[in-house]
Design an enzyme around this catalytic site. Sequence first.
Site, PDB file in Angstrom:
ATOM      1  N   LYS A 176       0.865  -1.184   0.000  1.00 29.78           N
ATOM      2  CA  LYS A 176       0.000   0.000   0.000  1.00 29.78           C
ATOM      3  C   LYS A 176       0.902   1.235   0.000  1.00 29.78           C
ATOM      4  O   LYS A 176       1.935   1.248   0.676  1.00 29.78           O
ATOM      5  CB  LYS A 176      -0.884  -0.036   1.253  1.00 29.78           C
ATOM      6  CG  LYS A 176      -1.910   1.086   1.325  1.00 29.78           C
ATOM      7  CD  LYS A 176      -2.780   0.952   2.584  1.00 29.78           C
ATOM      8  CE  LYS A 176      -3.870   2.017   2.643  1.00 29.78           C
ATOM      9  NZ  LYS A 176      -4.714   1.883   3.859  1.00 29.78           N
ATOM     10  N   SER A 203      -9.756   2.048   2.904  1.00 27.36           N
ATOM     11  CA  SER A 203      -8.828   2.775   2.077  1.00 27.36           C
ATOM     12  C   SER A 203      -7.838   1.905   1.293  1.00 27.36           C
ATOM     13  O   SER A 203      -7.268   2.377   0.314  1.00 27.36           O
ATOM     14  CB  SER A 203      -8.046   3.758   2.941  1.00 27.36           C
ATOM     15  OG  SER A 203      -7.210   3.093   3.843  1.00 27.36           O
ATOM     16  N   SER A 213     -10.081  -0.330   7.076  1.00 27.07           N
ATOM     17  CA  SER A 213      -9.443  -0.112   5.771  1.00 27.07           C
ATOM     18  C   SER A 213      -8.744  -1.325   5.163  1.00 27.07           C
ATOM     19  O   SER A 213      -8.360  -1.287   3.990  1.00 27.07           O
ATOM     20  CB  SER A 213      -8.441   1.034   5.853  1.00 27.07           C
ATOM     21  OG  SER A 213      -9.102   2.264   5.791  1.00 27.07           O
TER      22      SER A 213
END
Lengths: 95, 487
Positions: free
Chosen positions: B78, B153, B177
């Site tokens: 990420k 997210s 997330s």
Amino acid sequence: MTISNEDVQKIARLARLEVSEEQATKFSDELEKILHLVEKLKACDTTSVEPMTHPFDAALLLREDAVTEVNQRDKFQAIAPATQDGLYLVPKVLD
Amino acid sequence: MKNLHQKTLTELQSCLSNGDCSSQELAEHFLYRIEANDQLNAFITVDEQRTLEQAKQADVALKDNLGSALTGIPLAHKDIFCTDGLLTTCGSKILNNFISPYDATVVSRLSHAGMVTLGKTNMDEFAMGSSNETSYYGVVSNPWNTNAVPGGSSGGSAAAVSAGLAPAATGTDTGGSIRQPAAFCGITGVKPSYGRVSRYGMIAFASSLDQAGPMARTAEDAALLLDVMCGFDEHDSTSLRQDPVNFSAQLDKSIEGLKIGLPKSFFSQGLDAEVGDVIDTSIKTLEKMGATIVDINLPSSELAVPCYYVLAPAEASSNLSRFDGVRFGHRAKEYDDLGDMYQKSRSEGFGDEVKRRIMIGTYALSSGYYDAYYSKAQKLRRLISNDFDLAFKQCDIILSPTTPSVAFDKNAKTDDPIAMYLNDIYTIPANLAGLPAISLPAGLNPQGMPIGLHLVAPYLEEGRMLNIAHQFQLNTDFHRAFPENYA
């Protein structure tokens, strides 16, 4: 709870954000809605409840007061917007 | 080798050790797939040369028998994790020129284990969002239906694993997330106990809630990654002093006699019937496997969303004050003085959702409101945590859906922040209490969209949680489903 455009401008100033009048109207509406959601907390009785700051109550770690980092100034400053002679440059603060 | 992109990490391990493929071939295969499917917009940065170099090194280590269990296997990070020498944007314009000068601990631990970095995945700006639509680098598409969001997210990581652009990825979870996008994209995602995984080099959103974790096809794969990711790190003052844990060794126990707690209120209002039906089927499966069901109550969790939307923005408003255009990141071109430079750089650099949250946080912490909001929310947090302590006296694990619905369409909720926030209604309580939680595939709805099963375990009981998830996956094949267009 109502949030006026002036309130938004005041909060924005505290947060070092610039908000146009048009944006302020949008934000005041949205912030009001969020605060309305948050108002629900008031219904809950929390007398004598200790605030929880962290998921666990561990003591902060201490370490020897010794140098552990090497100097990487050049590497760090390579990504800075403006530097000179190893210093970060910002607009003049004092005359 | 066919279908390398549908294989689990354990299957890729055997491919590498049998000599069926090399790490370089694996890297090339996934790099090709990333490029061929770039319309998903799952990645922000890919550096092929760097990836192939790492893969070649891994091949040398494998040949000399110097590898670990994960040597030579590729994964994606990420874009919230700092990666030395590689662009690290956190989904924001304010970091669109930030080449990190160091590696996050998560990144260095996984690369020391020999894993090969495929690139950096797209995400909601500063991890603030549940749909990946707040990213400055554009929305990510859900591989199961490209009109739908992948969740957020960690939406880029979830879409990448789901579509077979990476066999696994890292994510972070502040209010759901990792788990919500894992549910929306039909993969397995783990949020460990707070303090398990170092936050060093992971760009901070809400420091008392943030936790990194693995996103993979199976619980077994997630356990393999967690074995490496967890561990004490002196660079993170909230890192737990813990001995290394081998989660992978705890997967094989039977779940006979396991007591599963169902929080009644999580199954009533606001839950889509099609999600409820699939979760009911999962519960029956677990019962057949020997588990028993007990009803539990988590009454204060009804206020978890408002509690979270005080605490997380408050912490964020403080954390994001470091973005000032002085030492790194975006600086406005024109300004009058220092204050103006801060203000313009931040206003140009942050998107609307980030500004909203900074302002809410600033307001909640401002003079005269602290007790009414921040302190009040911290007290609520204590009550929510106490509910879990009580519940775990009656059961071993808590089960619910991960989300109230399947993945929604793009733009469906962008104009209504509150509707967006309510997506995380089942996932936020675990963050507030600091507990480990997992989302795993539980099946598809009639339109073929994935549904996630959510488990929350007591503090530091990731082993138990992964054991249950693995046993469930031995008895089901939902985790084997693959989005048709990417098979």
